[in-house]
Design an enzyme around this catalytic site. Structure first.
Site, PDB file in Angstrom:
ATOM      1  N   ASP A 167       0.960  -1.211  -0.022  1.00  0.00           N
ATOM      2  CA  ASP A 167       0.114  -0.179   0.096  1.00  0.00           C
ATOM      3  C   ASP A 167       0.954   1.232  -0.071  1.00  0.00           C
ATOM      4  OD1 ASP A 167      -2.218  -1.593  -0.013  1.00  0.00           O
ATOM      5  OD2 ASP A 167      -2.748  -1.254   2.100  1.00  0.00           O
ATOM      6  N   ASP A 201       0.652   3.987   1.764  1.00  0.00           N
ATOM      7  CA  ASP A 201       0.756   4.617   2.981  1.00  0.00           C
ATOM      8  C   ASP A 201       1.083   4.099   4.080  1.00  0.00           C
ATOM      9  OD1 ASP A 201      -1.308   2.871   3.056  1.00  0.00           O
ATOM     10  OD2 ASP A 201      -3.001   4.447   3.356  1.00  0.00           O
ATOM     11  N   TRP A 232     -13.730  -1.397  -1.022  1.00  0.00           N
ATOM     12  CA  TRP A 232     -12.532  -1.709   0.229  1.00  0.00           C
ATOM     13  C   TRP A 232     -12.783  -3.087   0.828  1.00  0.00           C
ATOM     14  CZ3 TRP A 232     -13.109  -2.785   5.248  1.00  0.00           C
ATOM     15  CH2 TRP A 232     -12.027  -2.896   6.073  1.00  0.00           C
ATOM     16  N   GLU A 276     -10.123  -8.491  -0.187  1.00  0.00           N
ATOM     17  CA  GLU A 276      -9.317  -9.077  -1.177  1.00  0.00           C
ATOM     18  C   GLU A 276      -8.026  -9.624  -0.576  1.00  0.00           C
ATOM     19  OE1 GLU A 276      -9.148  -5.716  -0.389  1.00  0.00           O
ATOM     20  OE2 GLU A 276      -7.024  -5.497  -0.244  1.00  0.00           O
ATOM     21  N   ASP A 277      -7.895  -9.062   0.385  1.00  0.00           N
ATOM     22  CA  ASP A 277      -6.367  -9.857   1.322  1.00  0.00           C
ATOM     23  C   ASP A 277      -6.758 -10.930   1.914  1.00  0.00           C
ATOM     24  OD1 ASP A 277      -7.959  -8.094   2.989  1.00  0.00           O
ATOM     25  OD2 ASP A 277      -6.433  -7.216   3.858  1.00  0.00           O
ATOM     26  N   MET A 334       1.688   3.983   9.463  1.00  0.00           N
ATOM     27  CA  MET A 334       0.644   4.312   8.321  1.00  0.00           C
ATOM     28  C   MET A 334       0.274   5.826   8.328  1.00  0.00           C
ATOM     29  SD  MET A 334      -3.056   2.475   7.498  1.00  0.00           S
ATOM     30  CE  MET A 334      -4.199   3.717   6.582  1.00  0.00           C
ATOM     31  N   HIS A 385      -5.420   9.033   6.971  1.00  0.00           N
ATOM     32  CA  HIS A 385      -5.974   9.729   5.859  1.00  0.00           C
ATOM     33  C   HIS A 385      -7.658   9.561   5.859  1.00  0.00           C
ATOM     34  CE1 HIS A 385      -6.392   6.114   3.389  1.00  0.00           C
ATOM     35  NE2 HIS A 385      -5.195   5.815   4.179  1.00  0.00           N
ATOM     36  N   ARG A 423     -11.282   8.203   4.383  1.00  0.00           N
ATOM     37  CA  ARG A 423     -11.347   7.063   3.247  1.00  0.00           C
ATOM     38  C   ARG A 423     -11.666   7.656   1.791  1.00  0.00           C
ATOM     39  NH1 ARG A 423     -14.129   2.275   5.074  1.00  0.00           N
ATOM     40  NH2 ARG A 423     -12.297   1.826   5.582  1.00  0.00           N
TER      41      ARG A 423
END
Ligand code: BGN
Length: 349
Positions: free
Chosen positions: A197, A199, A259, A262-263, A289, A292, A294
């Protein structure tokens, strides 16, 4: 008496002939023996064990430290040590401090596309860093600022690929990762893929961004989760898979739009293919991280709960073998390669 003399003379001549034959034989043997020494002396002794053709891959992480001729650089170099010598351990990473990329931009050791390989040794792996991306320029600046020096200290032969989803359809992280895998391989013969990712930054450079015998989860203690795993089988954030491991699971699903999930699907795939995951120790695997809000185009995927319960049924036909997309642009910048892609839209729209 004359008869006796005659046979004695014959015996004498026979013996003389025999002795002569022996002398000749001995001389020939000695000459050949000496010559064989001469020949051996003239063969140059190999300075090193012949190493044969060697691909740096996750398989030969344990390549012996024999010198290797680097054909492109026309140099004889050792493999880099298993433990890189210039690691610093815990690092100071601060997202409240603005950062500049000017020093990195003039780093002559980086070639176009943010590609680096150590000059002092031959890396054991060729690592593509794949970053799914959309509208996070500031995060990208932080990522490049912190990650390039870390990856260089880790003595990796690496390239950075930022895969940007074109348009304003719902974000699809895993599909972008699949695109990154395919596009990076068109650029260089990578054998290891780190999926990160934008971030997340490790705060200890002993957390090596490379591949292992089993797929590896690298972001194991994120500040966002109180420097813990949110749950035991969490595989999100940053992970690494060798080419073989990735192909064994048919890559990732292309069908997680929005969101989440998927992981977990990737984790299911790994288990279903008989693999397990490895992780660095908690203190080495700590990461920060960037906070931020979404992304509006990455709302939670309402179908994810159902989808992850069907990984076994879907993984064979949904993955790298069913990937379709089109490249909008391919651009090598100083610090990374930016690939903008059209990956379509969720089926229900
Ligand atoms: C989980 C998400 C992951 C996400 C982690 C951490 C799901 C699937 C339904 C159970 N999984 O809940 O995708 O990485 O949180 O934020 O939503």
């Amino acid at each position: 008496m004359a008869e006796f003399h005659g046979s004695f003379g014959l015996l004498q001549r026979t013996c003389a002939l025999l002795v002569a034959a022996c002398v000749i034989h001995l001389s020939v043997v000695i000459v050949f023996y000496m010559r064989s020494f001469d020949i051996v002396a003239r063969i140059p002794l190999p300075q090193h064990e012949p190493t044969g053709a060697r691909e740096t891959s996750a398989r030969n992480r344990s390549a012996p430290d024999t010198p290797e001729v680097d054909a492109e650089r026309n140099q004889t170099l050792q493999y880099c040590p298993e433990t890189p010598p210039r690691l610093e351990g815990p690092l100071h990473v601060d997202f409240s401090r603005p950062v500049k990329l000017d020093v990195l931009m003039t780093d002559a050791r980086l070639s176009l596309g943010g590609h680096y390989r150590p000059s002092e040794c031959v890396s054991r792996q060729k690592v593509a860093l794949i970053i799914p991306f959309r509208d996070r320029e500031l995060h990208l600046t932080y990522w490049l600022f912190y990650m390039h020096p870390i990856l260089q200290r880790q003595q990796l032969d690496y390239g950075v690929y930022v895969i940007e989803q074109n348009g304003d359809e719902t974000f699809n992280r895993a599909k972008l990762l699949n695109v990154g895998y395919v596009e990076a391989l068109k650029d260089y013969h990578y054998d290891c893929f780190v999926f990160s990712d934008i971030d997340i930054i490790p705060i200890d450079d002993r957390n090596l961004y490379k591949c292992y015998d089993q797929p590896r989860h690298l972001s194991v203690a994120m500040d966002k989760f109180g420097f813990n795993l949110p749950y035991n089988h969490y595989f999100g954030g940053v992970s690494s898979l060798s080419k073989e491991q990735y192909l064994k699971i048919n890559g990732f699903s292309n069908n997680y739009w929005g969101w989440g999930g998927e992981d977990d699907d990737i984790y299911n795939r790994l288990l279903l293919q008989g693999m397990s995951i490895t992780r660095p120790d908690h203190n080495i695997g700590m990461c920060k991280m960037i906070r931020h809000v979404r992304d509006k185009l990455n709302q939670p995927n309402p179908q994810r709960f159902t989808q992850i319960s069907y990984t076994r049924e879907t993984m064979e036909k949904d993955g790298i073998n069913s990937l379709s997309y089109s490249v909008v642009s391919w651009e090598k910048n100083r610090l990374y390669t930016k690939i903008i892609v059209d990956i379509g839209k969720p089926p229900h729209l």
